[in-house]
Scaffold this active site. Structure first.
Site, PDB file in Angstrom:
ATOM      1  N   ASP A 130      64.045   0.764  55.330  1.00 17.43           N
ATOM      2  CA  ASP A 130      64.483  -0.134  54.726  1.00 17.43           C
ATOM      3  C   ASP A 130      63.968  -1.561  55.216  1.00 17.43           C
ATOM      4  OD1 ASP A 130      66.206  -2.316  53.564  1.00 17.43           O
ATOM      5  OD2 ASP A 130      68.075  -0.546  53.551  1.00 17.43           O
ATOM      6  N   ILE A 185      68.432  -4.712  58.869  1.00 11.87           N
ATOM      7  CA  ILE A 185      70.010  -4.891  58.851  1.00 11.87           C
ATOM      8  C   ILE A 185      70.474  -5.806  57.833  1.00 11.87           C
ATOM      9  CG2 ILE A 185      71.933  -5.436  60.264  1.00 11.87           C
ATOM     10  CD1 ILE A 185      70.491  -3.113  61.326  1.00 11.87           C
ATOM     11  N   HIS A 186      71.243  -5.272  56.921  1.00 11.43           N
ATOM     12  CA  HIS A 186      71.965  -5.988  55.815  1.00 11.43           C
ATOM     13  C   HIS A 186      72.840  -5.378  55.384  1.00 11.43           C
ATOM     14  CE1 HIS A 186      70.381  -3.604  52.484  1.00 11.43           C
ATOM     15  NE2 HIS A 186      69.315  -3.180  53.590  1.00 11.43           N
ATOM     16  N   GLY A 187      73.545  -6.115  54.230  1.00 14.66           N
ATOM     17  CA  GLY A 187      74.990  -5.729  53.806  1.00 14.66           C
ATOM     18  C   GLY A 187      75.124  -4.249  53.538  1.00 14.66           C
ATOM     19  N   VAL A 212      75.231  -2.231  56.819  1.00 15.65           N
ATOM     20  CA  VAL A 212      76.410  -2.597  57.463  1.00 15.65           C
ATOM     21  C   VAL A 212      77.565  -2.055  57.059  1.00 15.65           C
ATOM     22  CG1 VAL A 212      77.634  -4.359  58.716  1.00 15.65           C
ATOM     23  CG2 VAL A 212      75.211  -4.565  58.963  1.00 15.65           C
TER      24      VAL A 212
END
Length: 158
Positions: free
Chosen positions: A9, A13-15, A18
């Site tokens: 990805d 780290i993103h919505g 998470v």
């Protein structure tokens, strides 16, 4: 447990990672393995702010990841491994890290790339690396969010 899923990805780290993937995998540690990001304190700080409560986070380079896994540092963790490029996963697997499955999430379009699926564009090197993972015995699927059906590598890359 150790690695429960590896996700490619390029947003790292993103919505979606998470709020959806961390829960779907029951991850207790989010691990970003990237040689550049591991040296960038600003990016690391931004990623750490989005970490779910009760979840550990590591942002390390490839060699450190190989060493830490070999030393058993994550044996008692459910690790969701996140990388930007398939070549990082090839290096990890060839370095002895056990990865049960690779999820291809978001790979941006760019020069020399062809779009094979919504949100996934690859160049010849990335195609070769994805195929290499398969020959190393790692299941490779396309799966944007956990509620979507998994699709095998061969559906999009022959």
């Amino acid at each position: 447990m150790s690695v429960v899923l590896a996700r490619i990805d390029q947003r790292m780290i993103h919505g979606i990672v998470v709020t959806q993937w961390a829960g779907a995998t029951k991850a207790k540690r989010l691990m970003v393995v990237d040689n550049e990001v591991s040296k960038d304190e600003v990016q690391k700080a931004a990623m750490r702010m989005s970490k779910p409560a009760g979840t550990g986070m590591s942002i390390i380079d490839t060699d450190t990841a190989i060493t830490n896994f070999a030393d058993g540092k994550y044996d008692n963790h459910n690790v969701l491994l996140i990388v930007r490029e398939p070549e990082t996963l090839v290096a990890l697997v060839e370095g002895g890290v056990k990865i049960p499955k690779v999820n291809v999430g978001i790979m941006f379009d760019g020069e020399g790339k062809k779009t094979v699926k919504k949100m996934v564009s690859v160049n010849e090197k990335e195609i070769a690396d994805l195929k290499r993972l398969k020959t190393l015995g790692v299941d490779v699927t396309f799966h944007f969010v956990p509620s979507d059906p998994e699709e095998n590598l061969e559906k999009y890359i022959k």
